[in-house]
Scaffold this active site. Structure first.
Site, PDB file in Angstrom:
ATOM      1  N   CYS A   1       0.908  -1.186  -0.050  1.00  0.00           N
ATOM      2  CA  CYS A   1      -0.083   0.006   0.027  1.00  0.00           C
ATOM      3  C   CYS A   1       0.954   1.238   0.059  1.00  0.00           C
ATOM      4  CB  CYS A   1      -0.977   0.155   1.268  1.00  0.00           C
ATOM      5  SG  CYS A   1      -1.979   1.222   1.286  1.00  0.00           S
TER       6      CYS A   1
ATOM      7  N   HIS B   1      -9.103  -4.106  -1.073  1.00  0.00           N
ATOM      8  CA  HIS B   1      -8.157  -3.545  -0.418  1.00  0.00           C
ATOM      9  C   HIS B   1      -8.533  -1.838  -0.455  1.00  0.00           C
ATOM     10  CE1 HIS B   1      -3.868  -2.230   0.318  1.00  0.00           C
ATOM     11  NE2 HIS B   1      -4.260  -1.172   0.018  1.00  0.00           N
ATOM     12  N   GLU B   2      -9.081  -1.405  -1.643  1.00  0.00           N
ATOM     13  CA  GLU B   2      -9.415   0.254  -1.800  1.00  0.00           C
ATOM     14  C   GLU B   2     -10.642   0.330  -0.837  1.00  0.00           C
ATOM     15  OE1 GLU B   2      -7.050   2.016  -2.732  1.00  0.00           O
ATOM     16  OE2 GLU B   2      -6.006   0.553  -3.501  1.00  0.00           O
TER      17      GLU B   2
ATOM     18  N   HIS C   1     -10.032   0.982   2.900  1.00  0.00           N
ATOM     19  CA  HIS C   1      -9.592   2.315   3.016  1.00  0.00           C
ATOM     20  C   HIS C   1     -10.651   3.202   3.456  1.00  0.00           C
ATOM     21  CE1 HIS C   1      -5.207   2.242   2.507  1.00  0.00           C
ATOM     22  NE2 HIS C   1      -5.215   1.686   1.333  1.00  0.00           N
TER      23      HIS C   1
HETATM   24 NI    NI Z   1      -3.871   0.792   0.265  1.00  0.00          NI
END
Ligand code: NI
Length: 184
Positions: free
Chosen positions: A99, A141-142, A145
């Site tokens: 990341c 993954h995004e 966030h």
């Molecule tokens: Ni990331």
């Protein structure tokens, strides 16, 4: 769109904005469209296949992804998702993740291998996509966030121990709103 997209500063591990739950977006105006262009621009310049708004200091539910970029070809095909939500998932896959907000740390993360994601596009239309494999990992993954979750949170005890020292060091250096690495 009247101006050129800008390169945005990346927030680094330890910055509190990365741990906040991002706010739902209720209006798609010109300001948001310009921000989306900046987000996409920054994603490519930082060599990423995905970037979420909190990583550039904006706590709103918007992400950019292009999971096929640099893998199958160099053709850019960015996808901006507003208020994305995982509708269903299946399977399991283990992928080495990294990341841009957690520099120099890579670790294997286990996640569902297939996801169905709903989102609003920049025209305000509701869309649904289905991904399997790497694109499914990228979108999860995004999306994490937006909920203040980082990939290192998914590591098992042993794997976490291996990166803990680096994470602690990063946290110690962190100042909210400042990219401690500066411009590369
Ligand atoms: Ni990331």
């Amino acid at each position: 769109m009247t101006r050129e997209p800008k390169l945005l500063d990346i927030r680094i591990y330890g910055d509190h904005i990365l741990r906040q739950t991002a706010a739902e977006i209720s209006e798609i105006d010109d300001e948001l469209k310009e921000f989306a262009a900046d987000l996409v621009h920054t994603m490519y310049l930082r060599d990423g296949v995905g970037l979420a708004a909190p990583q550039v200091g904006v706590s709103k539910r918007i992400i950019a992804i292009d999971p096929f970029w640099g893998r199958d070809n160099d053709k850019r095909d960015p996808l901006v998702m507003i208020n994305p939500a995982i509708e269903s998932y299946a399977g399991e896959t283990e992928t080495e993740e990294g990341c841009i907000s957690v520099p120099e740390i890579y670790a294997k993360v286990t996640r569902p291998s297939e996801v169905r994601v709903s989102y609003t596009d920049l025209d305000g239309e509701t869309q649904m996509v289905q991904y399997a494999g790497f694109p499914a990992v990228v979108v999860q993954h995004e999306l994490d966030h937006l909920n203040g979750v980082l990939f290192t949170d998914h590591l098992g005890t042993l794997a976490k121990l291996q990166v803990l020292r680096k994470l602690k060091a990063m946290e110690k250096l962190a100042v909210d709103g400042v990219n401690i690495r500066g411009e590369d």
